[in-house]
Design a protein around this motif. Structure first.
Motif, PDB file in Angstrom:
ATOM      1  N   ALA A  85       0.719  -1.254  -0.051  1.00 22.29           N
ATOM      2  CA  ALA A  85      -0.062  -0.015   0.041  1.00 22.29           C
ATOM      3  C   ALA A  85       0.803   1.134   0.115  1.00 22.29           C
ATOM      4  O   ALA A  85       0.166   2.355   0.111  1.00 22.29           O
ATOM      5  CB  ALA A  85      -0.851  -0.020   1.155  1.00 22.29           C
ATOM      6  N   THR A  89      -0.542   4.996  -0.734  1.00 16.59           N
ATOM      7  CA  THR A  89      -0.449   6.009   0.481  1.00 16.59           C
ATOM      8  C   THR A  89       0.420   7.242  -0.102  1.00 16.59           C
ATOM      9  O   THR A  89      -0.141   8.275   0.128  1.00 16.59           O
ATOM     10  CB  THR A  89       0.356   5.376   1.409  1.00 16.59           C
ATOM     11  OG1 THR A  89      -0.384   4.238   1.970  1.00 16.59           O
ATOM     12  CG2 THR A  89       0.459   6.321   2.648  1.00 16.59           C
ATOM     13  N   VAL A 122      -2.084   5.207   8.923  1.00 17.58           N
ATOM     14  CA  VAL A 122      -2.074   4.165   7.971  1.00 17.58           C
ATOM     15  C   VAL A 122      -1.160   2.946   8.196  1.00 17.58           C
ATOM     16  O   VAL A 122      -1.397   1.825   8.234  1.00 17.58           O
ATOM     17  CB  VAL A 122      -2.070   4.619   6.351  1.00 17.58           C
ATOM     18  CG1 VAL A 122      -1.834   3.223   5.407  1.00 17.58           C
ATOM     19  CG2 VAL A 122      -3.087   5.448   5.794  1.00 17.58           C
ATOM     20  N   HIS A 126      -2.150  -0.938   9.540  1.00 13.63           N
ATOM     21  CA  HIS A 126      -1.461  -2.141   9.113  1.00 13.63           C
ATOM     22  C   HIS A 126      -0.827  -3.129   9.975  1.00 13.63           C
ATOM     23  O   HIS A 126      -0.939  -4.397  10.248  1.00 13.63           O
ATOM     24  CB  HIS A 126      -0.384  -1.897   7.972  1.00 13.63           C
ATOM     25  CG  HIS A 126      -1.034  -1.216   6.423  1.00 13.63           C
ATOM     26  ND1 HIS A 126      -0.225  -0.383   5.666  1.00 13.63           N
ATOM     27  CD2 HIS A 126      -2.355  -1.367   6.052  1.00 13.63           C
ATOM     28  CE1 HIS A 126      -1.103  -0.109   4.771  1.00 13.63           C
ATOM     29  NE2 HIS A 126      -2.278  -0.744   4.882  1.00 13.63           N
ATOM     30  N   THR A 141      -2.190  -5.621   3.217  1.00 15.16           N
ATOM     31  CA  THR A 141      -1.715  -4.437   2.476  1.00 15.16           C
ATOM     32  C   THR A 141      -2.425  -4.244   0.713  1.00 15.16           C
ATOM     33  O   THR A 141      -2.625  -3.223   0.341  1.00 15.16           O
ATOM     34  CB  THR A 141      -0.378  -4.183   2.454  1.00 15.16           C
ATOM     35  OG1 THR A 141       0.407  -5.337   1.916  1.00 15.16           O
ATOM     36  CG2 THR A 141       0.037  -3.977   3.889  1.00 15.16           C
ATOM     37  N   SER A 143      -5.201  -5.303   0.239  1.00 10.92           N
ATOM     38  CA  SER A 143      -6.719  -4.866   0.307  1.00 10.92           C
ATOM     39  C   SER A 143      -6.706  -3.248   0.672  1.00 10.92           C
ATOM     40  O   SER A 143      -7.517  -2.401  -0.052  1.00 10.92           O
ATOM     41  CB  SER A 143      -7.392  -5.401   1.528  1.00 10.92           C
ATOM     42  OG  SER A 143      -6.797  -5.239   2.838  1.00 10.92           O
ATOM     43  N   THR A 144      -5.621  -2.828   1.314  1.00 12.38           N
ATOM     44  CA  THR A 144      -5.767  -1.383   1.550  1.00 12.38           C
ATOM     45  C   THR A 144      -5.144  -0.642   0.638  1.00 12.38           C
ATOM     46  O   THR A 144      -5.492   0.561   0.202  1.00 12.38           O
ATOM     47  CB  THR A 144      -4.907  -0.980   2.915  1.00 12.38           C
ATOM     48  OG1 THR A 144      -3.532  -1.700   2.855  1.00 12.38           O
ATOM     49  CG2 THR A 144      -5.526  -1.547   3.951  1.00 12.38           C
ATOM     50  N   LEU A 147      -8.315  -0.097  -1.284  1.00 14.78           N
ATOM     51  CA  LEU A 147      -9.064   0.834  -0.444  1.00 14.78           C
ATOM     52  C   LEU A 147      -8.475   2.262  -0.644  1.00 14.78           C
ATOM     53  O   LEU A 147      -9.364   3.235  -0.899  1.00 14.78           O
ATOM     54  CB  LEU A 147      -8.985   0.303   0.888  1.00 14.78           C
ATOM     55  CG  LEU A 147      -9.726   1.406   2.190  1.00 14.78           C
ATOM     56  CD1 LEU A 147     -11.253   1.122   1.579  1.00 14.78           C
ATOM     57  CD2 LEU A 147      -9.488   0.807   3.302  1.00 14.78           C
ATOM     58  N   ILE A 148      -7.400   2.604  -0.470  1.00 12.72           N
ATOM     59  CA  ILE A 148      -6.733   3.893  -0.357  1.00 12.72           C
ATOM     60  C   ILE A 148      -6.858   4.365  -1.756  1.00 12.72           C
ATOM     61  O   ILE A 148      -7.171   5.737  -2.103  1.00 12.72           O
ATOM     62  CB  ILE A 148      -5.377   3.983   0.027  1.00 12.72           C
ATOM     63  CG1 ILE A 148      -5.195   3.223   1.572  1.00 12.72           C
ATOM     64  CG2 ILE A 148      -4.660   5.330   0.068  1.00 12.72           C
ATOM     65  CD1 ILE A 148      -3.709   3.214   1.969  1.00 12.72           C
TER      66      ILE A 148
END
Length: 330
Positions: A85, A89, A122, A126, A141, A143-144, A147-148
């Motif tokens: 991620a 980020t 963030v 995690h 990570t 999935s995020t 998501l992010i």
């Protein structure tokens, strides 16, 4: 009588060669050896162009954003995890930095501080999920990552906002061949080096990556170590996003795309084991410089942009084939 014909170097020679290559990979010397070969090749191909201050400045500029993200990835990989991620980020940070500052100088410092805090939050999320559940870091990570990125596109699908002159100068100004933003990367390198080699956190990170169960039995605070590792990665990714906004002067919803894969690449090429417990900071930095050199070579040698991924993949595969497998089979 049967005649024996030697088909290669004797076993002892092969063993010594394999050991030397493994040691080079583990210590990071392999990455720097490849950097040296690339530099020699570019010097021969374009001696004047390669050593021109503007080209050196371009190479060093490319190392800043990737270097910040790679440092965070280095820490996470050392503990046996992975953070997919970091790119999203950085993208969210870049977009929000420009949109929230929107040209007002008084907002610069609070917004930058807020982005670093956002990255830390963030990363902490995690770390808490990975440390307190059985869900692998890869899945968490991944999935995020989506998501992010989804949140980023919900905020804006087009470049938006505007940073101030202070940030623009940070992203674009240079002193001779040295970009001003390089100072940010140097500070980050020093901080990470001290954390990993001069503090209890560094010893714990190596222990957790080497054998998490054994580390827990020895009294190592495994959960806290994992959370701190991801927190560092998230903070550095957000810092990279601020630099991306500074360089573009606006926030883009695609600014950090691909950074996560590039960061993993340079860490592995630098001699890290994705199983954890082994990583070379000097090797990671060598990998960052290698990727920057490869990227800059397309402009320098006037290669077609369509060949960039192909050539980058060949360089990475060659480096991994030469060093990474031997290191892992020790």
């Amino acid at each position: 009588m049967t005649t024996m014909i030697a088909t290669g170097p004797p076993p002892a020679t092969r063993t010594r060669l394999a050991t030397a290559l493994a040691t080079a990979a583990r210590t990071g010397a392999a990455a720097w050896a490849i950097v040296a070969l690339v530099v020699v090749g570019l010097t021969i191909a374009e001696p004047a162009g390669f050593w021109a201050p503007v080209n050196i400045a371009n190479v060093l500029t490319m190392t800043v954003v990737l270097g910040l993200v790679a440092l965070g990835q280095h820490v996470v990989v050392l503990t046996g995890g992975i953070d997919l991620a970091v790119g999203s980020t950085a993208t969210l940070s870049a977009l929000l930095t420009a949109m929230m500052i929107d040209g007002y100088p008084v907002r610069t410092f609070p917004v930058v501080l807020g982005m670093l805090l956002l990255g830390a939050l963030v990363g902490t999320a995690h770390g808490l999920i990975v440390a307190n559940t059985r869900i692998p870091a890869f899945v968490v990570t991944l999935s995020t990552f989506y998501l992010i990125q989804g949140v980023t596109f919900m905020i804006s699908t087009t470049p938006s906002g505007q940073v101030t002159k202070v940030l623009t100068d940070l992203g674009m100004r240079r002193f001779g061949p040295f970009p001003e933003a390089l100072a940010v990367l140097i500070v980050a390198i020093v901080v990470i080096a001290v954390l990993l080699h001069r503090t209890a956190f560094g010893r714990h990170a190596y222990a957790v990556g080497g054998d998490q169960a054994a580390a827990r039995s020895a009294g190592v605070p495994v959960r806290r170590t994992l959370v701190l590792a991801f927190l560092i990665a998230g903070t550095l990714a957000a810092a990279a996003g601020v630099i991306l906004a500074a360089r573009a002067s606006v926030g883009s919803p695609t600014a950090g795309q691909g950074l996560e894969l590039s960061a993993i690449t340079v860490v592995v090429v630098g001699g890290a084991s994705l199983l954890g417990g082994r990583a070379s900071l000097t090797g990671t930095l060598g990998g960052v410089l290698l990727l920057a050199l490869v990227e800059s070579s397309f402009t320098l040698l006037q290669l077609p942009a369509t060949a960039s991924d192909l050539i980058r993949g060949v360089v990475i595969l060659a480096a991994a084939a030469l060093f990474v497998p031997r290191s892992d089979r020790e």
